[in-house]
Design an enzyme around this catalytic site. Structure first.
Site, PDB file in Angstrom:
ATOM      1  N   HIS A  10       4.873   0.043  -0.541  1.00 15.04           N
ATOM      2  CA  HIS A  10       5.637  -0.796   0.376  1.00 15.04           C
ATOM      3  C   HIS A  10       4.680  -1.835   0.935  1.00 15.04           C
ATOM      4  O   HIS A  10       3.463  -1.678   0.841  1.00 15.04           O
ATOM      5  CB  HIS A  10       6.285   0.029   1.499  1.00 15.04           C
ATOM      6  CG  HIS A  10       5.300   0.613   2.463  1.00 15.04           C
ATOM      7  ND1 HIS A  10       4.506   1.708   2.165  1.00 15.04           N
ATOM      8  CD2 HIS A  10       4.951   0.225   3.703  1.00 15.04           C
ATOM      9  CE1 HIS A  10       3.721   1.974   3.199  1.00 15.04           C
ATOM     10  NE2 HIS A  10       3.964   1.089   4.149  1.00 15.04           N
ATOM     11  N   ASP A  43      -4.858 -10.579   0.047  1.00 16.78           N
ATOM     12  CA  ASP A  43      -3.541 -11.210   0.098  1.00 16.78           C
ATOM     13  C   ASP A  43      -2.803 -11.069  -1.229  1.00 16.78           C
ATOM     14  O   ASP A  43      -3.363 -11.325  -2.301  1.00 16.78           O
ATOM     15  CB  ASP A  43      -3.688 -12.689   0.455  1.00 16.78           C
ATOM     16  CG  ASP A  43      -2.344 -13.345   0.745  1.00 16.78           C
ATOM     17  OD1 ASP A  43      -1.473 -12.698   1.355  1.00 16.78           O
ATOM     18  OD2 ASP A  43      -2.178 -14.526   0.376  1.00 16.78           O
ATOM     19  N   HIS A  44      -1.547 -10.650  -1.139  1.00 17.16           N
ATOM     20  CA  HIS A  44      -0.684 -10.435  -2.296  1.00 17.16           C
ATOM     21  C   HIS A  44      -1.305  -9.465  -3.302  1.00 17.16           C
ATOM     22  O   HIS A  44      -1.215  -9.666  -4.514  1.00 17.16           O
ATOM     23  CB  HIS A  44      -0.295 -11.764  -2.956  1.00 17.16           C
ATOM     24  CG  HIS A  44       0.697 -12.514  -2.136  1.00 17.16           C
ATOM     25  ND1 HIS A  44       0.321 -13.346  -1.103  1.00 17.16           N
ATOM     26  CD2 HIS A  44       2.046 -12.541  -2.157  1.00 17.16           C
ATOM     27  CE1 HIS A  44       1.394 -13.853  -0.538  1.00 17.16           C
ATOM     28  NE2 HIS A  44       2.464 -13.384  -1.161  1.00 17.16           N
ATOM     29  N   HIS A 104       0.844  -1.198   0.000  1.00 12.31           N
ATOM     30  CA  HIS A 104       0.000   0.000   0.000  1.00 12.31           C
ATOM     31  C   HIS A 104       0.874   1.240   0.000  1.00 12.31           C
ATOM     32  O   HIS A 104       2.084   1.183   0.174  1.00 12.31           O
ATOM     33  CB  HIS A 104      -0.978   0.004   1.186  1.00 12.31           C
ATOM     34  CG  HIS A 104      -0.352   0.225   2.528  1.00 12.31           C
ATOM     35  ND1 HIS A 104      -1.051   0.669   3.607  1.00 12.31           N
ATOM     36  CD2 HIS A 104       0.909   0.073   2.976  1.00 12.31           C
ATOM     37  CE1 HIS A 104      -0.269   0.767   4.665  1.00 12.31           C
ATOM     38  NE2 HIS A 104       0.925   0.411   4.294  1.00 12.31           N
ATOM     39  N   HIS A 131       3.436  -5.045   3.857  1.00 14.14           N
ATOM     40  CA  HIS A 131       3.377  -5.522   5.240  1.00 14.14           C
ATOM     41  C   HIS A 131       2.909  -6.969   5.248  1.00 14.14           C
ATOM     42  O   HIS A 131       2.147  -7.393   4.382  1.00 14.14           O
ATOM     43  CB  HIS A 131       2.377  -4.699   6.069  1.00 14.14           C
ATOM     44  CG  HIS A 131       2.797  -3.293   6.290  1.00 14.14           C
ATOM     45  ND1 HIS A 131       3.756  -2.931   7.197  1.00 14.14           N
ATOM     46  CD2 HIS A 131       2.381  -2.144   5.701  1.00 14.14           C
ATOM     47  CE1 HIS A 131       3.915  -1.616   7.177  1.00 14.14           C
ATOM     48  NE2 HIS A 131       3.089  -1.115   6.264  1.00 14.14           N
ATOM     49  N   CYS A 148       5.889   5.736   4.482  1.00 13.58           N
ATOM     50  CA  CYS A 148       4.652   5.071   4.043  1.00 13.58           C
ATOM     51  C   CYS A 148       4.045   5.745   2.815  1.00 13.58           C
ATOM     52  O   CYS A 148       3.085   5.248   2.239  1.00 13.58           O
ATOM     53  CB  CYS A 148       3.629   5.052   5.177  1.00 13.58           C
ATOM     54  SG  CYS A 148       4.153   4.026   6.554  1.00 13.58           S
ATOM     55  N   GLU A 184      -0.077  -4.458  11.861  1.00 14.09           N
ATOM     56  CA  GLU A 184       0.617  -4.030  10.647  1.00 14.09           C
ATOM     57  C   GLU A 184       2.089  -4.434  10.738  1.00 14.09           C
ATOM     58  O   GLU A 184       2.705  -4.814   9.755  1.00 14.09           O
ATOM     59  CB  GLU A 184       0.479  -2.526  10.464  1.00 14.09           C
ATOM     60  CG  GLU A 184       1.033  -2.031   9.155  1.00 14.09           C
ATOM     61  CD  GLU A 184       0.764  -0.569   8.935  1.00 14.09           C
ATOM     62  OE1 GLU A 184      -0.023  -0.255   8.029  1.00 14.09           O
ATOM     63  OE2 GLU A 184       1.331   0.253   9.695  1.00 14.09           O
TER      64      GLU A 184
END
Length: 138
Positions: free
Chosen positions: A42, A82-83, A17, A44, A36, A127
Site C-alpha cells: 500500500h 519517490d515512486h 510499502h 503513502h 499495513c 505518513e
C-alpha cells in the site's frame, strides 16, 4: 558564540510499502500490522520536514543555503524513495521494516554525514495527515 537559528525545508515523496516481520507467522503479522500488512503493498504520500539548526553565517546571513539543502534532500532521499516500493526497490529496507519510524531514522542517517558538526538535524515525517514521527527526539 553566535545565535543559533533553525531553518526548515518541506518536501514530499510517494512510496509503497508493506509492514511485515519475516520471523512471524502470517497470523501474527496480520494481528500486529493489520491493513499495513497487505501482501500487495500500500502507499503513502509522505510529507518530510527537515530542520537544520546552526549558527548564522555572518557573510551570507544564512544558517544553510536552502537551495543546497533542497538539492541534498532530493539527491539523498527523494530520488531514492519517490515512486518506489520501499520493500522491493531500496537497499535500505531490504531487511528493515519500512515503518515511519525506521524511514525517519534512515533519512536522518542519509543526510547527517552531509552536514557539518556545527549543525543539528531533525527529521519530521508525516505518513498521513494525522500520523507523523520525529527523529531524533527533542
Amino acid at each position: 558564540m553566535s545565535k543559533r537559528v533553525s531553518v526548515f525545508r518541506k518536501e514530499h515523496f510517494n512510496s509503497a510499502h508493506r509492514l511485515f516481520n519475516p520471523a512471524w507467522s502470517a497470523e501474527k503479522n496480520q494481528a500486529v500490522f493489520g491493513l499495513c500488512n497487505n501482501e500487495n503493498f500500500h502507499g503513502h504520500n509522505y510529507e518530510l520536514i527537515v530542520k537544520v539548526t546552526g549558527p548564522i553565517n555572518p557573510d551570507t546571513g544564512y544558517v544553510i543555503d536552502l537551495k543546497n539543502l533542497s538539492d541534498m534532500i532530493k539527491s539523498s532521499v527523494i530520488d531514492r524513495f519517490d515512486h518506489k516500493n520501499l520493500n522491493l526497490d531500496t537497499k535500505e529496507f531490504a531487511h528493515l521494516n519500512p515503518s515511519a519510524e525506521n524511514i525517519a531514522v534512515v533519512i536522518h542517517d542519509l543526510l547527517r554525514p552531509q552536514l557539518g558538526e556545527e549543525y543539528d538535524l531533525h527529521i519530521r515525517l508525516y505518513e498521513t495527515e494525522r500520523n507523523f514521527v520525529e527523529y531524533p527526539v527533542q
